[in-house]
Design a protein around this motif. Structure first.
Motif, PDB file in Angstrom:
ATOM      1  N   THR A  37      23.331  45.152  21.145  1.00 29.92           N
ATOM      2  CA  THR A  37      22.692  43.878  21.912  1.00 29.92           C
ATOM      3  C   THR A  37      21.941  43.097  21.121  1.00 29.92           C
ATOM      4  O   THR A  37      22.007  41.714  21.079  1.00 29.92           O
ATOM      5  N   LEU A  38      20.842  43.399  20.310  1.00 30.71           N
ATOM      6  CA  LEU A  38      19.999  42.551  19.874  1.00 30.71           C
ATOM      7  C   LEU A  38      20.275  42.362  18.161  1.00 30.71           C
ATOM      8  O   LEU A  38      19.574  41.501  17.653  1.00 30.71           O
ATOM      9  N   GLY A  39      21.317  43.112  17.780  1.00 34.32           N
ATOM     10  CA  GLY A  39      21.813  42.607  16.465  1.00 34.32           C
ATOM     11  C   GLY A  39      21.230  43.207  15.404  1.00 34.32           C
ATOM     12  O   GLY A  39      20.605  42.436  14.238  1.00 34.32           O
ATOM     13  N   TRP A  40      20.471  44.590  15.469  1.00 32.36           N
ATOM     14  CA  TRP A  40      19.441  44.654  14.378  1.00 32.36           C
ATOM     15  C   TRP A  40      20.246  44.944  13.203  1.00 32.36           C
ATOM     16  O   TRP A  40      19.774  44.771  12.014  1.00 32.36           O
ATOM     17  N   THR A  41      21.633  45.579  13.148  1.00 36.13           N
ATOM     18  CA  THR A  41      22.161  45.863  11.865  1.00 36.13           C
ATOM     19  C   THR A  41      23.397  44.702  11.640  1.00 36.13           C
ATOM     20  O   THR A  41      24.006  44.854  10.809  1.00 36.13           O
ATOM     21  N   ARG A  42      23.167  43.630  12.330  1.00 36.08           N
ATOM     22  CA  ARG A  42      24.337  42.395  12.205  1.00 36.08           C
ATOM     23  C   ARG A  42      23.890  41.737  11.068  1.00 36.08           C
ATOM     24  O   ARG A  42      24.547  41.038  10.372  1.00 36.08           O
ATOM     25  N   ALA A  43      22.479  41.562  10.789  1.00 35.83           N
ATOM     26  CA  ALA A  43      22.258  40.772   9.739  1.00 35.83           C
ATOM     27  C   ALA A  43      22.397  41.418   8.393  1.00 35.83           C
ATOM     28  O   ALA A  43      21.903  42.486   8.075  1.00 35.83           O
ATOM     29  N   ARG A  44      23.060  40.760   7.387  1.00 40.27           N
ATOM     30  CA  ARG A  44      23.410  41.268   6.159  1.00 40.27           C
ATOM     31  C   ARG A  44      22.177  40.949   5.221  1.00 40.27           C
ATOM     32  O   ARG A  44      22.405  39.743   4.330  1.00 40.27           O
ATOM     33  N   LEU A  45      21.130  41.799   5.247  1.00 41.52           N
ATOM     34  CA  LEU A  45      20.094  40.946   4.305  1.00 41.52           C
ATOM     35  C   LEU A  45      19.976  41.835   3.069  1.00 41.52           C
ATOM     36  O   LEU A  45      20.214  42.870   2.891  1.00 41.52           O
ATOM     37  N   ARG A  46      19.632  41.338   2.149  1.00 42.84           N
ATOM     38  CA  ARG A  46      19.617  41.714   0.637  1.00 42.84           C
ATOM     39  C   ARG A  46      18.220  42.270   0.269  1.00 42.84           C
ATOM     40  O   ARG A  46      17.809  42.876  -0.885  1.00 42.84           O
ATOM     41  N   ASP A  47      16.970  41.720   0.839  1.00 43.79           N
ATOM     42  CA  ASP A  47      15.818  42.181   0.580  1.00 43.79           C
ATOM     43  C   ASP A  47      15.168  43.050   1.658  1.00 43.79           C
ATOM     44  O   ASP A  47      15.098  42.784   2.543  1.00 43.79           O
ATOM     45  N   PRO A  48      14.252  44.070   0.973  1.00 42.31           N
ATOM     46  CA  PRO A  48      13.845  44.964   1.837  1.00 42.31           C
ATOM     47  C   PRO A  48      12.762  44.463   2.720  1.00 42.31           C
ATOM     48  O   PRO A  48      12.494  44.540   3.934  1.00 42.31           O
ATOM     49  N   ALA A  54      12.699  41.254   3.835  1.00 44.56           N
ATOM     50  CA  ALA A  54      13.170  40.481   4.835  1.00 44.56           C
ATOM     51  C   ALA A  54      13.701  41.329   6.006  1.00 44.56           C
ATOM     52  O   ALA A  54      13.844  41.118   7.066  1.00 44.56           O
ATOM     53  N   ALA A  55      14.443  42.653   5.617  1.00 40.00           N
ATOM     54  CA  ALA A  55      14.473  43.561   6.545  1.00 40.00           C
ATOM     55  C   ALA A  55      13.404  43.849   7.386  1.00 40.00           C
ATOM     56  O   ALA A  55      13.550  44.154   8.616  1.00 40.00           O
ATOM     57  N   ASP A  56      12.322  44.450   6.662  1.00 36.67           N
ATOM     58  CA  ASP A  56      11.053  44.738   7.600  1.00 36.67           C
ATOM     59  C   ASP A  56      10.741  43.439   8.524  1.00 36.67           C
ATOM     60  O   ASP A  56      10.593  43.758   9.626  1.00 36.67           O
ATOM     61  N   ARG A  57      10.769  42.172   7.973  1.00 30.24           N
ATOM     62  CA  ARG A  57      10.404  41.287   8.967  1.00 30.24           C
ATOM     63  C   ARG A  57      11.518  40.923   9.978  1.00 30.24           C
ATOM     64  O   ARG A  57      11.019  40.826  11.315  1.00 30.24           O
ATOM     65  N   TRP A  58      12.683  41.229   9.875  1.00 36.31           N
ATOM     66  CA  TRP A  58      13.802  41.141  11.038  1.00 36.31           C
ATOM     67  C   TRP A  58      13.681  42.202  12.033  1.00 36.31           C
ATOM     68  O   TRP A  58      13.573  42.059  13.095  1.00 36.31           O
ATOM     69  N   THR A  59      13.094  43.441  11.462  1.00 35.21           N
ATOM     70  CA  THR A  59      12.942  44.686  12.248  1.00 35.21           C
ATOM     71  C   THR A  59      11.840  44.202  13.098  1.00 35.21           C
ATOM     72  O   THR A  59      11.701  44.508  14.296  1.00 35.21           O
ATOM     73  N   ALA A  60      10.620  43.754  12.579  1.00 38.35           N
ATOM     74  CA  ALA A  60       9.425  43.389  13.434  1.00 38.35           C
ATOM     75  C   ALA A  60       9.856  42.311  14.567  1.00 38.35           C
ATOM     76  O   ALA A  60       9.310  42.398  15.357  1.00 38.35           O
ATOM     77  N   LEU A  61      10.616  41.392  14.159  1.00 36.54           N
ATOM     78  CA  LEU A  61      10.982  40.383  15.312  1.00 36.54           C
ATOM     79  C   LEU A  61      11.796  40.863  16.184  1.00 36.54           C
ATOM     80  O   LEU A  61      11.496  40.809  17.438  1.00 36.54           O
ATOM     81  N   LEU A  62      12.623  41.831  16.122  1.00 38.62           N
ATOM     82  CA  LEU A  62      13.420  42.618  17.082  1.00 38.62           C
ATOM     83  C   LEU A  62      12.542  43.625  17.846  1.00 38.62           C
ATOM     84  O   LEU A  62      12.627  43.672  19.218  1.00 38.62           O
ATOM     85  N   ILE A  63      11.278  44.113  17.594  1.00 38.37           N
ATOM     86  CA  ILE A  63      10.419  45.102  18.242  1.00 38.37           C
ATOM     87  C   ILE A  63       9.802  43.886  19.101  1.00 38.37           C
ATOM     88  O   ILE A  63       9.367  44.416  20.158  1.00 38.37           O
ATOM     89  N   ALA A  64       9.134  42.588  18.337  1.00 43.49           N
ATOM     90  CA  ALA A  64       8.709  41.737  19.333  1.00 43.49           C
ATOM     91  C   ALA A  64       9.499  41.363  20.446  1.00 43.49           C
ATOM     92  O   ALA A  64       9.042  41.175  21.684  1.00 43.49           O
ATOM     93  N   THR A  65      10.815  40.911  20.190  1.00 46.67           N
ATOM     94  CA  THR A  65      11.805  40.630  21.279  1.00 46.67           C
ATOM     95  C   THR A  65      11.966  41.852  22.231  1.00 46.67           C
ATOM     96  O   THR A  65      11.901  41.509  23.593  1.00 46.67           O
ATOM     97  N   HIS A  66      12.014  42.987  21.738  1.00 47.82           N
ATOM     98  CA  HIS A  66      11.921  44.113  22.858  1.00 47.82           C
ATOM     99  C   HIS A  66      10.929  44.229  23.883  1.00 47.82           C
ATOM    100  O   HIS A  66      10.883  44.550  25.017  1.00 47.82           O
ATOM    101  N   THR A  67       9.558  44.172  23.254  1.00 50.79           N
ATOM    102  CA  THR A  67       8.473  44.237  24.025  1.00 50.79           C
ATOM    103  C   THR A  67       8.437  42.936  24.940  1.00 50.79           C
ATOM    104  O   THR A  67       7.859  43.024  26.041  1.00 50.79           O
ATOM    105  N   GLN A  68       8.889  41.686  24.517  1.00 50.46           N
ATOM    106  CA  GLN A  68       9.144  40.688  25.555  1.00 50.46           C
ATOM    107  C   GLN A  68       9.990  40.943  26.554  1.00 50.46           C
ATOM    108  O   GLN A  68       9.503  40.372  27.743  1.00 50.46           O
ATOM    109  N   LEU A  69      10.933  41.459  26.446  1.00 45.35           N
ATOM    110  CA  LEU A  69      11.872  41.805  27.562  1.00 45.35           C
ATOM    111  C   LEU A  69      11.332  42.938  28.413  1.00 45.35           C
ATOM    112  O   LEU A  69      11.432  42.663  29.865  1.00 45.35           O
TER     113      LEU A  69
END
Length: 246
Positions: free
Chosen positions: A141-152, A154-169
């Motif tokens: 639903t939130l697309g955790w594995t949809r982003a094709r990130l090449r930098d670890p 960047a992947a950590d930042r994307w994960t942190a954003l999804l955790i913040a989104t889940h918390t906001q929901l």
């Protein structure tokens, strides 16, 4: 754990004046054979709101018989004895199941310290389903594995954003309306899941404050020429696997 598994108690001292190698395995415990059950070392019973009466018994210091070296490549000497606690959990009811079968669990600790620790173990197993649904929601639903990130990083930042989104929901449950599907049961505001809150996001978005300014119109960057391909290969990150000895 499957009901056809077999465990063994500690071997204990040698019986009789026999010679040869001392025994490594004691009495057999077959999960599907109630006649092979020894006296449980711990037994608890609790009343739950969802599963009714939950009864758990534990058999301490039980170990499986390791017969192959598939997971012990390179190990020198006899295969080890891995003692743990075998737990039998029987609940009164399950959603959609009139006659629930017992659930068998295995803990890596040889024996619990008290009854409360035994209840804590099987309670953590029930929470495993919540974790699996959370990971599926983040991925599908939130697309955790949809982003094709090449930098670890960047992947950590994307994960942190999804955790913040889940918390906001979860925090938006008091102002969300329950937009449920026909086959879903009604939920109170404090019981709404992040998926149900997201279904009513249009109403939340209409009433929520917008501290950021409206986006300004701009032109997209030139980017890569149309029809050309990206010839820069993505870096392959190590996964930490070790080759088996040849």
């Amino acid at each position: 754990m499957r009901s056809d598994r077999v465990f063994h108690a500690p071997a204990g001292p040698r019986r009789g004046p026999t010679k040869g190698r001392p025994p490594r395995h004691g009495a057999k415990l077959t999960l599907r054979d109630t006649g092979s059950y020894p006296e449980p070392t711990f037994a608890t019973a609790n009343d739950t709101s969802r599963y009714g009466r939950a009864e758990a018994i534990a058999f301490s210091r039980m170990h499986p018989r390791i017969t192959g070296r598939g997971g012990w490549a390179g190990h020198d000497g006899p295969l080890p004895i891995i003692a743990g606690t075998v737990i039998r959990l029987q609940v009164e009811r399950l959603p959609g199941d009139r006659d629930p079968k017992p659930v068998w669990l295995w803990a890596s600790k040889p024996a619990p310290d008290h009854d409360a620790e035994l209840d804590h173990w099987w309670s953590m197993y029930l929470r495993r389903f919540d974790l699996e649904h959370t990971f599926r929601f983040l991925k599908q639903t939130l697309g955790w594995t949809r982003a094709r990130l090449r930098d670890p990083e960047a992947a950590d930042r994307w994960t942190a954003l999804l955790i913040a989104t889940h918390t906001q929901l979860r925090l938006a449950r008091p102002i969300a309306a329950d937009h449920r599907l026909p086959w879903q049961r009604p939920l109170s505001p404090e019981e709404l899941t992040p998926g149900r809150v997201r279904a009513g996001y249009r109403r939340i978005h209409a009433t929520a404050a917008r501290p950021a300014r409206a986006p300004k119109p701009s032109r997209a960057g030139p980017g890569r020429p149309k029809g050309s391909r990206n010839h820069v290969k993505a870096a392959i990150q190590p996964v930490g696997k070790q080759p088996s000895p040849g």
